[in-house]
Scaffold this motif. Structure first.
Motif, PDB file in Angstrom:
ATOM      1  N   UNK A  33       0.849  -1.190   0.000  1.00 54.37           N
ATOM      2  CA  UNK A  33       0.000   0.000   0.000  1.00 54.37           C
ATOM      3  C   UNK A  33       0.886   1.242   0.000  1.00 54.37           C
ATOM      4  N   UNK A  34       0.617   2.171  -0.904  1.00 50.26           N
ATOM      5  CA  UNK A  34       1.435   3.381  -1.022  1.00 50.26           C
ATOM      6  C   UNK A  34       0.674   4.632  -0.605  1.00 50.26           C
ATOM      7  N   UNK A  35      -0.622   4.470  -0.301  1.00 53.34           N
ATOM      8  CA  UNK A  35      -1.449   5.612   0.104  1.00 53.34           C
ATOM      9  C   UNK A  35      -2.566   5.066   0.982  1.00 53.34           C
ATOM     10  N   UNK A 149      -7.959   7.855   3.125  1.00 44.65           N
ATOM     11  CA  UNK A 149      -7.188   8.481   2.056  1.00 44.65           C
ATOM     12  C   UNK A 149      -7.674   9.881   1.753  1.00 44.65           C
ATOM     13  N   UNK A 150      -8.999  10.073   1.761  1.00 44.58           N
ATOM     14  CA  UNK A 150      -9.541  11.409   1.511  1.00 44.58           C
ATOM     15  C   UNK A 150      -9.164  12.356   2.642  1.00 44.58           C
ATOM     16  N   UNK A 151      -9.182  11.849   3.879  1.00 47.40           N
ATOM     17  CA  UNK A 151      -8.770  12.680   5.017  1.00 47.40           C
ATOM     18  C   UNK A 151      -7.319  13.121   4.856  1.00 47.40           C
ATOM     19  N   UNK A 152      -6.469  12.217   4.333  1.00 41.51           N
ATOM     20  CA  UNK A 152      -5.064  12.573   4.119  1.00 41.51           C
ATOM     21  C   UNK A 152      -4.927  13.632   3.031  1.00 41.51           C
ATOM     22  N   UNK A 153      -5.731  13.505   1.966  1.00 37.02           N
ATOM     23  CA  UNK A 153      -5.688  14.492   0.884  1.00 37.02           C
ATOM     24  C   UNK A 153      -6.106  15.863   1.407  1.00 37.02           C
ATOM     25  N   UNK A 166      10.165  11.370   6.102  1.00 38.38           N
ATOM     26  CA  UNK A 166       9.529  11.954   7.289  1.00 38.38           C
ATOM     27  C   UNK A 166       9.643  13.472   7.308  1.00 38.38           C
ATOM     28  N   UNK A 167      10.649  14.008   6.593  1.00 35.75           N
ATOM     29  CA  UNK A 167      10.850  15.452   6.608  1.00 35.75           C
ATOM     30  C   UNK A 167       9.881  16.190   5.689  1.00 35.75           C
ATOM     31  N   UNK A 168       9.255  15.467   4.765  1.00 36.79           N
ATOM     32  CA  UNK A 168       8.311  16.116   3.855  1.00 36.79           C
ATOM     33  C   UNK A 168       7.106  16.628   4.633  1.00 36.79           C
ATOM     34  N   UNK A 169       6.649  17.821   4.266  1.00 31.77           N
ATOM     35  CA  UNK A 169       5.557  18.456   5.007  1.00 31.77           C
ATOM     36  C   UNK A 169       4.274  17.624   4.984  1.00 31.77           C
ATOM     37  N   UNK A 170       4.003  16.969   3.866  1.00 35.82           N
ATOM     38  CA  UNK A 170       2.755  16.214   3.726  1.00 35.82           C
ATOM     39  C   UNK A 170       2.984  14.707   3.755  1.00 35.82           C
ATOM     40  N   UNK A 171       4.043  14.285   4.425  1.00 33.52           N
ATOM     41  CA  UNK A 171       4.358  12.854   4.498  1.00 33.52           C
ATOM     42  C   UNK A 171       3.268  12.108   5.272  1.00 33.52           C
ATOM     43  N   UNK A 172       2.825  11.001   4.701  1.00 35.84           N
ATOM     44  CA  UNK A 172       1.830  10.150   5.355  1.00 35.84           C
ATOM     45  C   UNK A 172       2.407   8.742   5.435  1.00 35.84           C
ATOM     46  N   UNK A 173       2.556   8.233   6.646  1.00 37.50           N
ATOM     47  CA  UNK A 173       3.085   6.883   6.805  1.00 37.50           C
ATOM     48  C   UNK A 173       1.985   5.863   6.508  1.00 37.50           C
ATOM     49  N   UNK A 174       2.311   4.899   5.638  1.00 32.21           N
ATOM     50  CA  UNK A 174       1.326   3.906   5.205  1.00 32.21           C
ATOM     51  C   UNK A 174       1.890   2.517   5.423  1.00 32.21           C
TER      52      UNK A 174
END
Length: 286
Positions: A33-35, A149-153, A166-174
């Motif tokens: 899973x990537x997202x 996923x929509x909540x993450x978007x 982890x340093x990316x502002x919109x990084x989401x761990x999946x």
């Protein structure tokens, strides 16, 4: 005549059997899973596969979008071959179609989910009138709205072929995997089934157009039309041409009531084409 030939043939057969067994086990495990899930196994699988495709080959020249009719009906390889015969060889085509995709769903994917590195050079939207019917409940988009996923978007996350940190502002761990279907490497789901009215109606009832809930009530001036307007403006701002393919329907299905709805939809598409928003390719029936 080499004395090693028979043994080599048997070993080659062994290796192929082992490869098949390994592939089967890998598919049972699923795809990484990537997202976060977007509420649909097919959509989640397409997300993982398309990201992997772009990471491997780059963004496609043509991105096919649509519902299950496009997923099972528009083969990227067949389209590549047809375009090559017309002098457009070497085009890369991917089919990012999802069961139940409406204008709202396609708007979400193109405008909100995809990062710029996933943008194609052209979008071919293979569609039918039901995807634009603003009078019916949009179940697929409702499932997206309720998904993690929509909540993450909504917090700024985007699907990208680039590795996030982890340093990316919109990084989401999946974590976890996505079930794997028979969708091939180009996003196409080949099926062997063919519609035979003499066989089909032994199992399923024949529903006439006036009783078809996919069309009742039928309106092309609702939320789906608003989403379509947003898509055309967005693609134009990105210099991405849009080709609309009105997928054909069987003459058996296209009774007088449905035919009137289809005529309305073709007029709807032609109106947008006259404004320069798209190039239409229409069929009446098979």
């Amino acid at each position: 005549d080499d004395p090693r030939r028979v043994f080599s043939q048997r070993k080659a057969r062994e290796y192929l059997q082992n490869l098949q067994a390994a592939q089967t086990r890998a598919e049972r495990i699923g795809a990484k899973r990537v997202f976060p899930s977007l509420g649909s196994d097919v959509l989640d699988e397409q997300v993982s596969l398309y990201r992997s495709y772009v990471a491997t080959l780059g963004a496609p020249d043509i991105l096919v979008m649509g519902s299950s009719r496009a997923l099972q009906g528009l083969d990227p390889q067949a389209l590549q071959q047809a375009l090559a015969q017309q002098g457009h060889a070497g085009l890369r085509i991917y089919n990012f179609s999802v069961n139940g995709a409406t204008a709202q769903v396609v708007s979400f994917l193109t405008r909100q989910l995809f990062a710029p590195d996933l943008y194609p050079k052209m979008v071919v939207w293979a569609v039918g009138s039901r995807a634009f019917n603003g009078g019916r409940f949009d179940r697929t988009f409702a499932e997206i709205l309720a998904s993690p996923g929509y909540a993450a978007v909504k917090t700024g996350a985007k699907l990208s072929a680039q590795e996030a940190t982890d340093e990316d502002a919109n990084f989401v761990r999946v974590t976890g995997t996505v079930p794997v279907s028979q969708i091939n490497a180009l996003g196409f789901l080949p099926v062997d089934d063919q519609f035979d009215p003499a066989v089909y109606y032994r199992t399923f009832p024949r529903v006439r157009g006036q009783y078809d809930n996919a069309y009742r009530p039928f309106r092309l001036d609702g939320v789906q039309s608003v989403s379509f307007d947003a898509i055309t403006q967005f693609l134009r701002s990105q210099n991405i041409p849009l080709v609309m393919v009105n997928l054909p329907l069987s003459a058996d299905y296209l009774d007088p009531v449905r035919f009137r709805y289809e005529q309305q939809f073709q007029s709807f598409l032609q109106g947008w084409a006259n404004r320069g928003a798209l190039t239409p390719v229409s069929y009446t029936h098979l």
